[in-house]
Design a protein around this motif. Structure first.
Motif, PDB file in Angstrom:
ATOM      1  N   LEU A   1       0.920  -1.392  -0.003  1.00  0.00           N
ATOM      2  CA  LEU A   1       0.006   0.135   0.211  1.00  0.00           C
ATOM      3  C   LEU A   1       0.777   1.383   0.177  1.00  0.00           C
ATOM      4  CD1 LEU A   1      -2.757  -1.279   2.533  1.00  0.00           C
ATOM      5  CD2 LEU A   1      -2.883  -1.070  -0.013  1.00  0.00           C
ATOM      6  N   ALA A   2       1.923   1.066   0.449  1.00  0.00           N
ATOM      7  CA  ALA A   2       3.027   2.137   0.612  1.00  0.00           C
ATOM      8  C   ALA A   2       3.397   2.673  -1.032  1.00  0.00           C
ATOM      9  CB  ALA A   2       4.291   1.904   1.342  1.00  0.00           C
ATOM     10  N   ASN A   3       3.286   2.051  -1.932  1.00  0.00           N
ATOM     11  CA  ASN A   3       3.396   2.337  -3.383  1.00  0.00           C
ATOM     12  C   ASN A   3       2.298   3.275  -3.825  1.00  0.00           C
ATOM     13  OD1 ASN A   3       5.716   0.554  -3.610  1.00  0.00           O
ATOM     14  ND2 ASN A   3       4.421  -1.363  -3.998  1.00  0.00           N
ATOM     15  N   LEU A   4       1.193   3.257  -3.171  1.00  0.00           N
ATOM     16  CA  LEU A   4       0.127   3.867  -3.889  1.00  0.00           C
ATOM     17  C   LEU A   4       0.417   5.500  -4.033  1.00  0.00           C
ATOM     18  CD1 LEU A   4      -3.038   1.907  -2.495  1.00  0.00           C
ATOM     19  CD2 LEU A   4      -1.680   1.933  -4.791  1.00  0.00           C
ATOM     20  N   PRO A   5       0.927   6.235  -2.917  1.00  0.00           N
ATOM     21  CA  PRO A   5       1.108   7.549  -2.931  1.00  0.00           C
ATOM     22  C   PRO A   5       2.175   7.948  -4.078  1.00  0.00           C
ATOM     23  CG  PRO A   5       1.363   6.940  -0.805  1.00  0.00           C
ATOM     24  CD  PRO A   5       0.985   5.768  -1.517  1.00  0.00           C
ATOM     25  N   VAL A   6       3.039   7.153  -4.156  1.00  0.00           N
ATOM     26  CA  VAL A   6       4.251   7.140  -5.197  1.00  0.00           C
ATOM     27  C   VAL A   6       3.621   7.061  -6.615  1.00  0.00           C
ATOM     28  CG1 VAL A   6       6.427   6.139  -5.955  1.00  0.00           C
ATOM     29  CG2 VAL A   6       6.152   6.167  -3.477  1.00  0.00           C
ATOM     30  N   VAL A   7       2.859   6.133  -6.781  1.00  0.00           N
ATOM     31  CA  VAL A   7       2.302   6.016  -8.033  1.00  0.00           C
ATOM     32  C   VAL A   7       1.348   7.188  -8.597  1.00  0.00           C
ATOM     33  CG1 VAL A   7       0.635   4.469  -9.376  1.00  0.00           C
ATOM     34  CG2 VAL A   7       2.455   3.306  -7.986  1.00  0.00           C
ATOM     35  N   VAL A   8       0.376   7.593  -7.760  1.00  0.00           N
ATOM     36  CA  VAL A   8      -0.223   8.574  -7.949  1.00  0.00           C
ATOM     37  C   VAL A   8       0.510   9.939  -8.291  1.00  0.00           C
ATOM     38  CG1 VAL A   8      -2.022  10.288  -6.935  1.00  0.00           C
ATOM     39  CG2 VAL A   8      -2.149   7.993  -6.604  1.00  0.00           C
ATOM     40  N   PHE A   9       1.519  10.126  -7.136  1.00  0.00           N
ATOM     41  CA  PHE A   9       2.389  11.250  -7.662  1.00  0.00           C
ATOM     42  C   PHE A   9       2.999  11.214  -9.037  1.00  0.00           C
ATOM     43  CE2 PHE A   9       6.596  13.160  -7.506  1.00  0.00           C
ATOM     44  CZ  PHE A   9       6.275  14.402  -7.203  1.00  0.00           C
ATOM     45  N   ALA A  10       3.463  10.083  -9.200  1.00  0.00           N
ATOM     46  CA  ALA A  10       4.407   9.726 -10.567  1.00  0.00           C
ATOM     47  C   ALA A  10       3.579   9.700 -11.881  1.00  0.00           C
ATOM     48  CB  ALA A  10       5.101   8.586 -10.330  1.00  0.00           C
ATOM     49  N   LEU A  11       2.132   9.587 -11.723  1.00  0.00           N
ATOM     50  CA  LEU A  11       1.308   9.563 -12.714  1.00  0.00           C
ATOM     51  C   LEU A  11       1.172  11.068 -12.979  1.00  0.00           C
ATOM     52  CD1 LEU A  11      -1.435   6.856 -11.918  1.00  0.00           C
ATOM     53  CD2 LEU A  11      -0.039   6.841 -13.823  1.00  0.00           C
ATOM     54  N   LEU A  12       0.897  11.985 -12.039  1.00  0.00           N
ATOM     55  CA  LEU A  12       0.767  13.248 -12.235  1.00  0.00           C
ATOM     56  C   LEU A  12       1.962  13.798 -12.860  1.00  0.00           C
ATOM     57  CD1 LEU A  12      -1.566  14.181  -8.848  1.00  0.00           C
ATOM     58  CD2 LEU A  12      -2.368  13.885 -11.250  1.00  0.00           C
ATOM     59  N   ALA A  13       2.886  13.621 -12.173  1.00  0.00           N
ATOM     60  CA  ALA A  13       4.347  14.185 -12.863  1.00  0.00           C
ATOM     61  C   ALA A  13       4.885  13.832 -14.184  1.00  0.00           C
ATOM     62  CB  ALA A  13       5.452  13.810 -11.691  1.00  0.00           C
ATOM     63  N   VAL A  14       4.417  12.294 -14.663  1.00  0.00           N
ATOM     64  CA  VAL A  14       4.706  11.979 -15.801  1.00  0.00           C
ATOM     65  C   VAL A  14       3.706  12.698 -16.755  1.00  0.00           C
ATOM     66  CG1 VAL A  14       4.673  10.160 -17.246  1.00  0.00           C
ATOM     67  CG2 VAL A  14       5.748   9.736 -15.090  1.00  0.00           C
ATOM     68  N   ARG A  15       2.667  12.689 -16.665  1.00  0.00           N
ATOM     69  CA  ARG A  15       1.396  13.221 -17.513  1.00  0.00           C
ATOM     70  C   ARG A  15       1.878  14.872 -17.802  1.00  0.00           C
ATOM     71  NH1 ARG A  15      -2.884  11.566 -19.357  1.00  0.00           N
ATOM     72  NH2 ARG A  15      -3.114   9.788 -17.898  1.00  0.00           N
ATOM     73  N   LEU A  16       2.489  15.340 -16.799  1.00  0.00           N
ATOM     74  CA  LEU A  16       2.666  17.051 -17.194  1.00  0.00           C
ATOM     75  C   LEU A  16       4.135  17.165 -17.631  1.00  0.00           C
ATOM     76  CD1 LEU A  16       1.519  18.426 -13.559  1.00  0.00           C
ATOM     77  CD2 LEU A  16       0.481  18.706 -16.043  1.00  0.00           C
ATOM     78  N   LEU A  17       5.181  16.374 -17.106  1.00  0.00           N
ATOM     79  CA  LEU A  17       6.512  16.784 -17.690  1.00  0.00           C
ATOM     80  C   LEU A  17       7.101  15.946 -18.893  1.00  0.00           C
ATOM     81  CD1 LEU A  17       7.987  16.938 -13.908  1.00  0.00           C
ATOM     82  CD2 LEU A  17       7.510  18.885 -15.510  1.00  0.00           C
ATOM     83  N   VAL A  18       6.836  14.258 -18.876  1.00  0.00           N
ATOM     84  CA  VAL A  18       7.406  13.501 -19.817  1.00  0.00           C
ATOM     85  C   VAL A  18       6.968  14.004 -21.050  1.00  0.00           C
ATOM     86  CG1 VAL A  18       8.193  11.330 -20.234  1.00  0.00           C
ATOM     87  CG2 VAL A  18       8.265  11.984 -18.096  1.00  0.00           C
ATOM     88  N   PRO A  19       7.935  14.330 -22.031  1.00  0.00           N
ATOM     89  CA  PRO A  19       7.515  14.155 -23.649  1.00  0.00           C
ATOM     90  C   PRO A  19       7.000  12.757 -24.336  1.00  0.00           C
ATOM     91  CG  PRO A  19       9.877  14.442 -23.408  1.00  0.00           C
ATOM     92  CD  PRO A  19       9.355  14.397 -22.108  1.00  0.00           C
TER      93      PRO A  19
END
Length: 524
Positions: free
Chosen positions: A181-199
């Protein structure tokens, strides 16, 4: 967002630099860390799983191995899919699947549910391991790429080594489900950041998908890794090992033949005609063979011989991972590798790593062991990024996903072989040196229980220590040979033009102008 928006030119590279590239690296390294961590974090939870889920030894093996088996089987296919369908798209898909699997694993209340959830996490992990490296190759130009790959590799080492201590800390305060369950906040943050930053980027053209190649590579790799992981437990001559090994090798042979004849292969066989690529792949297999095997033995040595708890054992191994992280994060590794070149950096790094293995094998206390861990960390810090950079530079940049898939697959094979082979050497040496009172015992606890006197118990511990030392010295020899062989192949290749011919029907994708622009800039 595209790579050409708001970027500046990299010096002498002909490639543009994204102003967000270091933020992108931080995000994908966070995702990478979570994926790698789950390879080892569950090891300390085995007693809790056995008690809470009433799990048998076989159940526990499947729970632990389901993640790595699925991940290793899908790495080649995941890398090819990232090139074909978009690296950002597959990175987002990997995060989503990994997060869903983590949620299911954290809420599981039977061994079957947990095994299935871990397999689902393995699918996400395969996508993450390949797409993160492919994105690094696309976002960073040739001047900064070695340092970026070094940071990416350091996160790999940190995730692998941090599993036991992080698992121990979590289990000291929470239920084992919290590990997932500790992976979930990491995944949510990464999803948002990847969508905004990664080309977004992908290879131009490519033809229809190689579905048969995907099926053959997945089945073949999964069967081979399954055979390797079952070898120490079932015996290398057991049908449970021989049948999947033979079947997997046969399927992989069919896969290789198919890739030579299909018009649009999933994995272009021309890669293996380049000595740089072959040399780097040899280095990947043997450095992971030695590292995984020796670290596996070290955790047993610290717990069974020195009496440390799993958490304390993990903390005592921390200098290895911290050395890798510090040398890469400061940029020292990139500067040294740049001055030495790939062949000499790989040979020097793997020689230092082998020297660290020898120091660990001959250590009688934590002082010499610490020296060995520092040597190991320094060797890994130099050799690992040089090997990965050699792999990725030996293929066209628009096939970065395929290169990352090969790198990850060879690393998984090396890891599995290292643990299995060096573990088998330990068991054989230990059994041969046991005193008569404990003869035939299949494990150290069983041998200690059978020992009748203090002298017998001391002899049992001495036999176990000798077995570990022998195995660690074998790991040192494998790494040293691998470093020399990889360096020779890389040096003899020299500066060779990529032998991979361009796709026959490359054409622009009307819905992907950004990717087309990226590909054109890469090939300039």
């Amino acid at each position: 967002m595209t790579l050409t928006t708001g970027t500046t030119a990299g010096p002498g590279t002909g490639q543009t630099r994204s102003p967000a590239r270091w933020a992108i690296l931080a995000v994908i390294c966070l995702a990478q860390f979570a994926a790698v961590l789950d390879n080892t974090v569950l090891n300390v939870a085995i007693p809790s799983l056995t008690r809470d889920l009433d799990a048998t030894t076989s159940d526990v093996q499947w729970i632990v191995n389901a993640y790595s088996l699925v991940q290793s089987g899908l790495l080649l296919a995941a890398g090819s899919a990232a090139d074909r369908y978009g690296r950002k798209r597959l990175l987002l898909a990997g995060l989503t699947v990994f997060g869903a699997g983590s949620l299911a694993a954290g809420l599981a209340d039977t061994t079957g549910q947990l095994t299935a959830a871990r397999a689902g996490m393995g699918i996400g992990g395969a996508l993450l391991l390949t797409t993160t490296l492919a994105v690094v190759v696309q976002v960073f130009d040739a001047a900064e790429r070695p340092r970026a790959i070094g940071v990416w590799g350091a996160v790999n080492a940190l995730g692998f080594a941090a599993g036991p201590p992080i698992g121990g800390l979590v289990l000291a305060h929470f239920h084992w489900g919290a590990l997932f369950l500790a992976n979930l906040p990491v995944v949510v943050f990464a999803l948002l950041a990847v969508r905004l930053l990664v080309p977004e980027s992908r290879a131009p053209g490519g033809g229809p998908p190689d579905l048969l190649g995907v099926l053959l590579s997945t089945v073949g790799m999964t069967a081979v890794v399954l055979a390797i992981t079952q070898g120490p437990e079932s015996g290398w001559s057991s049908p449970r090992v021989l049948l999947p090994a033979a079947g997997g090798l046969l399927v992989l042979a069919v896969f290789a033949r198919w890739e030579h004849h299909v018009r649009h292969p999933m994995l272009d066989p021309h890669f293996f005609r380049d000595r740089r690529f072959v040399g780097a792949v040899v280095g990947v297999v043997l450095i992971t063979f030695g590292s995984a095997g020796v670290l596996f033995l070290l955790t047993q040595q610290l717990q069974f011989v020195h009496g440390y708890s799993p958490l304390a054992a993990g903390l005592h191994l921390a200098p290895f991972a911290l050395t890798v992280v510090v040398l890469n994060a400061t940029g020292l590794t990139a500067r040294v590798v740049g001055r030495l070149g790939h062949p000499l950096a790989i040979a020097s790094g793997m020689s230092l790593l082998a020297g660290g293995f020898v120091a660990v094998a001959l250590s009688a206390g934590y002082g010499p062991l610490l020296l060995g861990l520092l040597l190991m960390g320094t060797g890994c810090a130099f050799a690992n990024p040089a090997i990965v950079e050699a792999v990725m530079s030996a293929i066209p940049p628009d096939r970065a996903g395929a290169g990352a898939g090969v790198d990850g697959t060879m690393a998984e094979i090396g890891n599995s072989l290292g643990v299995a082979a060096l573990g088998a050497v330990l068991n054989a040496r230990f059994a041969a040196l046991l005193p008569a009172a404990a003869a035939g015992a299949g494990s150290l606890p069983a041998a200690l229980a059978a020992a009748r006197t203090e002298a017998d118990r001391a002899a049992v511990l001495e036999a176990f220590t000798a077995g570990i030392s022998t195995s660690q010295l074998l790991g040192a020899a494998a790494v040293l040979v691998g470093g020399c062989l990889a360096a020779v192949l890389l040096r003899s290749a020299g500066r060779v033009v990529h032998p991979v011919p361009p796709p026959e029907d490359v054409g622009p994708r009307p819905d992907d102008n950004a990717s087309r622009g990226l590909a054109e800039k890469i090939h300039e």
